[in-house]
Design an enzyme around this catalytic site. Structure first.
Site, short mmCIF file in Angstrom:
data_model
loop_
_atom_site.label_atom_id
_atom_site.label_comp_id
_atom_site.label_asym_id
_atom_site.label_seq_id
_atom_site.Cartn_x
_atom_site.Cartn_y
_atom_site.Cartn_z
N HIS A 11 0.96 -1.23 -0.04
CA HIS A 11 0.20 0.03 0.09
C HIS A 11 0.75 1.25 0.09
CE1 HIS A 11 -4.09 -1.63 1.45
NE2 HIS A 11 -3.74 -2.47 0.59
N TYR B 258 -8.69 5.11 8.56
CA TYR B 258 -8.87 5.36 9.78
C TYR B 258 -10.29 6.37 10.05
CZ TYR B 258 -4.43 3.10 10.66
OH TYR B 258 -3.54 2.08 10.64
N PRO C 252 -3.20 -0.62 19.20
CA PRO C 252 -3.20 -0.90 17.68
C PRO C 252 -3.18 0.22 16.65
CG PRO C 252 -5.10 -1.55 18.71
CD PRO C 252 -4.29 -0.95 19.87
N LYS D 76 1.59 -0.71 15.09
CA LYS D 76 3.34 -0.46 15.44
C LYS D 76 3.67 -1.97 16.32
CE LYS D 76 4.67 2.79 13.43
NZ LYS D 76 4.92 2.08 11.95
N TYR E 151 4.46 6.32 10.29
CA TYR E 151 3.40 5.10 9.75
C TYR E 151 4.31 4.30 9.04
CZ TYR E 151 -0.88 2.78 8.82
OH TYR E 151 -1.78 1.71 8.60
C1 PHB Z 1 -5.40 -4.73 11.09
O1 PHB Z 1 -5.41 -4.93 9.98
O2 PHB Z 1 -5.55 -5.28 12.10
C2 PHB Z 1 -5.00 -3.61 11.68
C3 PHB Z 1 -4.42 -2.28 10.75
C4 PHB Z 1 -4.06 -1.04 11.12
C5 PHB Z 1 -4.07 -0.97 12.36
C6 PHB Z 1 -4.46 -1.87 13.32
C7 PHB Z 1 -4.74 -2.90 13.02
O3 PHB Z 1 -3.60 0.41 12.57
#
Ligand code: PHB
Ligand code: APR
Length: 403
Positions: A75, A203, A295, A299, A387
């Site tokens: 990505h 997000y 999460p 990280k 990120y």
């Molecule tokens: C996930 O795909 O489980 C996932 C992706 C991004 C995050 C947290 C979890 O920031």
């Protein structure tokens, strides 16, 4: 009692322990993994799924990227949705060409377990009463399996046994300092075999709370909702989950969302946690045994991977080049990275979640900060740099300013 001997005893067979094992194997260092759960349980655990480039490189070094290269999705960006407006963070352009890879931790665990089996490396699953001893001088590990007691003499112990493990708990209280923040909400996660709502992760910051649209593949989606920590999965039918997710999305995404039967549903608490130091004589802590991040910035796995990269290098230097430099620097090197990733995860969590006890002033300040980040090149660059994973080396652009 059965007595064994190895160079490194690894406690725990999560991604940290398994990757360390594979890297030690490549460096010709003898080791044994001791895990309290059964192999099927370890292979089935559902966790996050975003890899920084440095994590992918390390998995490559360990020789376990055949499936990742086939099925991983690279990505170049993420989206942030706030007040019905979507902002795309072009990770690739903002970081001079970096990307992240979407590949489930469950798959990484399976790939590492498969490589371990192929190389016929020694692991004890279903180990009971695991204890570590004498890590100041002549370390050894004891445990029981099938009624038999085992004693493993070793030169080092790698504590890769996660947040609830015994390694950190075995360190005397006056030798260890921990830092912790517990958040008043959790993430309700759903895994479903439906195509993701968008090509990239979204997000979502909304007045109803945070949401995240993620994926495992082009046909499997992973979605999350912020819920009170007191909530329970039984309160959430699939229909209720999809409805609430729709409520938090913008109209376009809401219309595109394909819903289906959940194949996993769980609530995970959010916590920031750091242990200092990460080395105690001949015991090293790595991964969740040493630190936990919420999460939000994805990280957790990447930090575990970075620790293990440092530790494998340090042990390689020790056993193959007769230098203690790496092991002496291990804790300091890891912690420098850990605190920065902790800061980023805490900040993303703070910025994107709804906090019920927040004053109106604090709420508006947060909104202003989010607007600044999303509308400024410098703001987006900072988010993107964190990120995709902070560089291990010093920032050349900054150095150039100071000549
Ligand atoms: C996930 O795909 O489980 C996932 C992706 C991004 C995050 C947290 C979890 O920031
Ligand atoms: N003896 C042996 N094994 C143990 C013990 C014990 N006393 N206690 C725990 N374990 C095992 C657990 O059963 C688990 O398989 O240690 C393993 C730890 O694995 P993880 O919790 O996955 O931790 P880690 O390998 O550090 O992985 C870090 O996982 O969830 C993510 O956010 C986390 O992504 C990060 C990554």
């Amino acid at each position: 009692m059965e007595r064994l001997n190895t160079q490194v005893a690894i406690i725990g067979s999560g991604p940290a322990g398994l990757l360390l094992g594979q890297l030690l194997y490549k460096a010709g260092i003898d080791h044994i993994i001791i895990e309290q759960r059964c192999a099927e349980y370890v292979a089935a655990r559902i966790r996050a799924g975003i890899l920084e480039q440095v994590s992918v490189d390390l998995l490559k070094k360990a020789g376990v990227t055949e499936n990742l290269e086939k099925y991983g999705l690279t990505h170049d960006g993420i989206e942030i949705l706030t007040h019905q407006k979507k902002y795309r963070i072009n990770l690739n352009k903002l970081t001079d060409g970096k990307q992240v890879t979407v590949y489930g931790q469950t798959e990484i665990t399976k790939d590492l377990m498969h490589a371990r089996q192929t190389a016929k490396l020694q692991s004890f699953y279903d180990a009971q009463n695991v204890h570590i001893h004498n890590f100041d001088s002549n370390p050894y590990v004891t445990f029981e399996k099938n009624g038999q007691t085992y004693h493993i003499d070793c030169q080092f112990i790698a504590g890769c046994d996660g947040y609830h493990g015994i390694c950190r708990a075995s360190v005397p209280q006056d030798k260890i300092k921990t830092f912790e923040k517990v958040y008043p909400f959790g993430w309700l996660g759903v895994l479903a075999d439906v195509p993701p709502v968008a090509d990239e992760l979204i997000y979502v910051q909304s007045e109803r709370g945070f949401a995240l649209c993620s994926m495992r593949s082009n046909t499997r989606s992973r979605y999350y909702l912020q819920v009170p920590i007191t909530d329970s999965v039984e309160n959430w039918s699939d229909d209720a989950f999809w409805q609430e997710l729709k409520n938090r999305l913008d109209e376009n995404s809401r219309n595109k969302l394909i819903t289906g039967i959940s194949i996993e549903k769980s609530i995970a608490p959010l916590r920031s946690f750091i242990t200092e130091p990460m080395r105690f004589g001949k015991l090293f802590l790595a991964g969740d045994a040493a630190h936990i991040v919420p999460p939000t910035g994805a990280k957790g796995l990447n930090l575990a991977t970075a620790d293990v990269g440092f530790l494998a290098d340090a042990l390689d230097q020790y056993f193959n080049q007769h230098s203690s430099k790496g092991i002496n620097q291990y804790s300091e090197k890891c912690l420098a990275r850990v605190w920065k990733a902790e800061r980023f995860s805490w900040w993303m969590t703070h910025l994107l979640h709804r906090f019920d006890n927040e004053s109106e002033f604090d709420h508006r300040m947060k909104q202003a900060e989010l607007s600044y980040i999303l509308e400024s090149y410098a703001g987006q660059s900072s988010l993107a740099e964190n990120y995709v994973g902070l560089p291990f080396e010093a920032d050349k652009k900054l150095e150039a300013l100071n000549v």
